[in-house]
Write a protein that holds these residues in place. Structure first.
Motif, PDB file in Angstrom:
ATOM      1  N   CYS A 248       8.560 -22.302  76.311  1.00 31.12           N
ATOM      2  CA  CYS A 248       9.157 -21.215  75.564  1.00 31.12           C
ATOM      3  C   CYS A 248       8.338 -20.126  75.141  1.00 31.12           C
ATOM      4  N   SER A 249       6.973 -20.059  75.499  1.00 27.86           N
ATOM      5  CA  SER A 249       6.093 -19.213  75.668  1.00 27.86           C
ATOM      6  C   SER A 249       5.382 -18.598  74.256  1.00 27.86           C
ATOM      7  N   MET A 250       5.832 -17.928  73.259  1.00 29.24           N
ATOM      8  CA  MET A 250       5.264 -17.522  72.256  1.00 29.24           C
ATOM      9  C   MET A 250       4.986 -18.679  71.194  1.00 29.24           C
ATOM     10  N   THR A 251       4.013 -18.556  70.220  1.00 30.83           N
ATOM     11  CA  THR A 251       3.778 -19.462  69.099  1.00 30.83           C
ATOM     12  C   THR A 251       4.915 -19.752  68.225  1.00 30.83           C
ATOM     13  N   GLY A 252       5.015 -21.005  67.588  1.00 31.25           N
ATOM     14  CA  GLY A 252       6.291 -21.270  66.659  1.00 31.25           C
ATOM     15  C   GLY A 252       5.997 -20.038  65.454  1.00 31.25           C
ATOM     16  N   GLY A 253       4.620 -19.883  65.075  1.00 30.37           N
ATOM     17  CA  GLY A 253       4.509 -18.717  63.920  1.00 30.37           C
ATOM     18  C   GLY A 253       5.147 -17.355  64.145  1.00 30.37           C
ATOM     19  N   MET A 254       4.906 -16.944  65.681  1.00 29.57           N
ATOM     20  CA  MET A 254       5.446 -15.684  65.927  1.00 29.57           C
ATOM     21  C   MET A 254       6.968 -15.647  66.026  1.00 29.57           C
ATOM     22  N   LYS A 255       7.508 -16.813  66.768  1.00 32.56           N
ATOM     23  CA  LYS A 255       8.988 -16.940  66.613  1.00 32.56           C
ATOM     24  C   LYS A 255       9.598 -16.966  65.376  1.00 32.56           C
ATOM     25  N   ASN A 256       8.823 -17.611  64.451  1.00 34.39           N
ATOM     26  CA  ASN A 256       9.418 -17.826  63.161  1.00 34.39           C
ATOM     27  C   ASN A 256       9.427 -16.308  62.446  1.00 34.39           C
ATOM     28  N   LEU A 257       8.524 -15.424  62.871  1.00 33.22           N
ATOM     29  CA  LEU A 257       8.569 -14.267  62.207  1.00 33.22           C
ATOM     30  C   LEU A 257       9.409 -13.351  62.764  1.00 33.22           C
TER      31      LEU A 257
ATOM     32  N   PRO B 163       0.844 -18.853  60.858  1.00 29.03           N
ATOM     33  CA  PRO B 163       2.096 -18.896  60.082  1.00 29.03           C
ATOM     34  C   PRO B 163       1.690 -18.533  58.689  1.00 29.03           C
ATOM     35  N   GLU B 164       0.642 -18.604  58.165  1.00 24.78           N
ATOM     36  CA  GLU B 164       0.398 -18.090  56.666  1.00 24.78           C
ATOM     37  C   GLU B 164       1.097 -17.259  56.081  1.00 24.78           C
ATOM     38  N   ALA B 165       1.417 -16.075  56.709  1.00 25.58           N
ATOM     39  CA  ALA B 165       1.989 -15.103  56.059  1.00 25.58           C
ATOM     40  C   ALA B 165       3.468 -15.445  55.888  1.00 25.58           C
ATOM     41  N   ILE B 166       4.072 -16.427  56.725  1.00 27.98           N
ATOM     42  CA  ILE B 166       5.719 -16.865  56.374  1.00 27.98           C
ATOM     43  C   ILE B 166       5.381 -18.446  56.551  1.00 27.98           C
ATOM     44  N   PRO B 167       5.232 -18.973  55.764  1.00 25.06           N
ATOM     45  CA  PRO B 167       4.995 -20.501  55.964  1.00 25.06           C
ATOM     46  C   PRO B 167       6.212 -21.484  55.931  1.00 25.06           C
ATOM     47  N   GLU B 168       7.441 -20.693  55.619  1.00 24.73           N
ATOM     48  CA  GLU B 168       8.630 -21.524  55.543  1.00 24.73           C
ATOM     49  C   GLU B 168       9.457 -20.992  56.929  1.00 24.73           C
ATOM     50  N   PHE B 169      10.181 -21.872  57.386  1.00 20.23           N
ATOM     51  CA  PHE B 169      11.018 -21.622  58.638  1.00 20.23           C
ATOM     52  C   PHE B 169      12.453 -20.887  58.256  1.00 20.23           C
TER      53      PHE B 169
ATOM     54  N   ASP C   3      12.476 -14.430  64.009  1.00 21.09           N
ATOM     55  CA  ASP C   3      13.562 -14.933  63.668  1.00 21.09           C
ATOM     56  C   ASP C   3      14.151 -14.396  61.829  1.00 21.09           C
ATOM     57  N   HIS C   4      13.084 -14.522  61.146  1.00 16.71           N
ATOM     58  CA  HIS C   4      13.145 -13.680  59.818  1.00 16.71           C
ATOM     59  C   HIS C   4      13.425 -12.335  59.816  1.00 16.71           C
ATOM     60  N   LEU C   5      12.802 -11.598  60.956  1.00 21.31           N
ATOM     61  CA  LEU C   5      13.305 -10.284  61.169  1.00 21.31           C
ATOM     62  C   LEU C   5      14.368  -9.660  61.679  1.00 21.31           C
ATOM     63  N   ASP C   6      15.156 -10.639  62.269  1.00 21.47           N
ATOM     64  CA  ASP C   6      16.084 -10.521  63.205  1.00 21.47           C
ATOM     65  C   ASP C   6      17.161  -9.443  62.530  1.00 21.47           C
ATOM     66  N   PHE C   7      17.299  -9.184  61.189  1.00 21.86           N
ATOM     67  CA  PHE C   7      17.849  -8.344  60.662  1.00 21.86           C
ATOM     68  C   PHE C   7      17.775  -6.668  60.979  1.00 21.86           C
ATOM     69  N   LEU C   8      16.515  -6.647  61.788  1.00 24.72           N
ATOM     70  CA  LEU C   8      16.102  -5.358  62.191  1.00 24.72           C
ATOM     71  C   LEU C   8      16.789  -4.852  63.427  1.00 24.72           C
ATOM     72  N   THR C   9      17.519  -5.936  64.004  1.00 27.26           N
ATOM     73  CA  THR C   9      18.247  -5.442  65.549  1.00 27.26           C
ATOM     74  C   THR C   9      19.368  -4.341  65.201  1.00 27.26           C
ATOM     75  N   LEU C  10      19.419  -3.813  66.291  1.00 20.40           N
ATOM     76  CA  LEU C  10      20.499  -2.623  66.244  1.00 20.40           C
ATOM     77  C   LEU C  10      21.772  -2.872  65.868  1.00 20.40           C
ATOM     78  N   THR C  11      22.169  -4.110  66.309  1.00 21.47           N
ATOM     79  CA  THR C  11      23.498  -4.643  66.238  1.00 21.47           C
ATOM     80  C   THR C  11      23.886  -5.115  64.896  1.00 21.47           C
ATOM     81  N   VAL C  12      22.718  -5.273  64.247  1.00 21.62           N
ATOM     82  CA  VAL C  12      22.904  -5.560  62.313  1.00 21.62           C
ATOM     83  C   VAL C  12      22.782  -4.088  61.681  1.00 21.62           C
ATOM     84  N   ALA C  13      21.895  -3.408  61.606  1.00 21.49           N
ATOM     85  CA  ALA C  13      21.820  -2.235  61.041  1.00 21.49           C
ATOM     86  C   ALA C  13      20.866  -1.396  61.536  1.00 21.49           C
TER      87      ALA C  13
END
Ligand SMILES: Cc1cc2nc3c(=O)[nH]c(=O)nc-3n(C[C@H](O)[C@H](O)[C@H](O)COP(=O)(O)O)c2cc1C
Length: 205
Positions: free
Chosen positions: A90-99, A40-46, A101-111
């Motif tokens: 729930c399978s992936m690590t918390g760090g990966m899930k947090n990444l 999680p170092e690259a994004i230490p905030e949830f 979550d932060h990148l969800d704006f890349l979803t096709l439904t957003v832009a």
């Protein structure tokens, strides 16, 4: 080939060793440059769920100082690699899930972003017995509109890579090298039907 690697394990253990073997396999196929992010170092905030990145712009994210460099690297890359051990139900690590979550704006439904349609991605997971972490990550990436997502799951049945019986370890090393070669030479294909469908539906929404 410019590759961005997201290391989802909080330690340099099995997944890290497998990822290095995969990266070595890629580098044997041709010229490859890497940028690596350790979670999680690259994004230490949830992610705080403020939705500014969905309703306004990703630059408005309260954690944009962490997100913008990652976003730029993703946009400049030809290929993305996501790696995580399998953790519990729930399978992936918390760090990966947090990444993700932060990148969800890349979803096709957003832009939808043209650059994303030209990229390929690879998901690598190790687990004692399970590699179910791959499926949800693949789903995220398809929802971004990534052209092709491939993966490898390594069931170890033991907790340390180097404690695996030598024959089994050699077999996993061969699998990783083979997967890397296939991924390196993987050409752009017709987008997933789900991506085409999501794109056109959302054009109207
Ligand atoms: C908190 C935690 C939960 C885990 N849950 C599972 C699990 O549900 N199923 C499984 O097969 N392995 C599970 N494991 C084992 C790891 O997935 C496995 O040892 C993995 O190779 C560790 O990767 P690493 O060395 O890169 O951290 C778990 C490990 C941890 C630390």
């Amino acid at each position: 080939m410019k590759v961005v690697v997201f290391h989802g394990s909080p330690r340099k253990g099995n997944t890290y060793i497998a990822t290095r073997l995969f990266m070595d396999g890629l580098s044997q196929c041709g010229e490859v440059s890497y940028s690596e992010f350790f979670l999680p170092e690259a994004i230490p905030e949830f992610c705080m769920g403020c939705q500014l990145c969905l309703s306004n712009s990703h630059e408005k994210c309260p954690h944009s100082s962490y997100i913008e460099p990652i976003f730029q690297e993703i946009m400049d890359a030809d290929a993305l690699v996501f790696t995580t051990p399998h953790y519990g139900a729930c399978s992936m690590t918390g760090g990966m899930k947090n990444l993700l979550d932060h990148l969800d704006f890349l979803t096709l439904t957003v832009a939808p972003r043209k650059e994303i349609f030209n990229k390929k991605a690879f998901v690598l997971s190790t687990g004692t017995g399970s590699t179910a972490a791959i499926k949800p990550i693949k789903k995220y990436l398809k929802n971004w509109g990534i052209n092709r997502v491939s993966s490898i799951g390594i069931r170890m049945f033991i907790d340390k890579w180097n404690s695996m019986p030598i024959r089994k370890r050699r077999k996993q090393e061969k699998r990783l090298c083979h997967a890397a070669r296939k991924f390196f030479f993987m050409k752009k294909k017709i987008p997933y039907i789900s991506s085409i469908f999501m794109y056109h539906i959302n054009r109207f929404i």
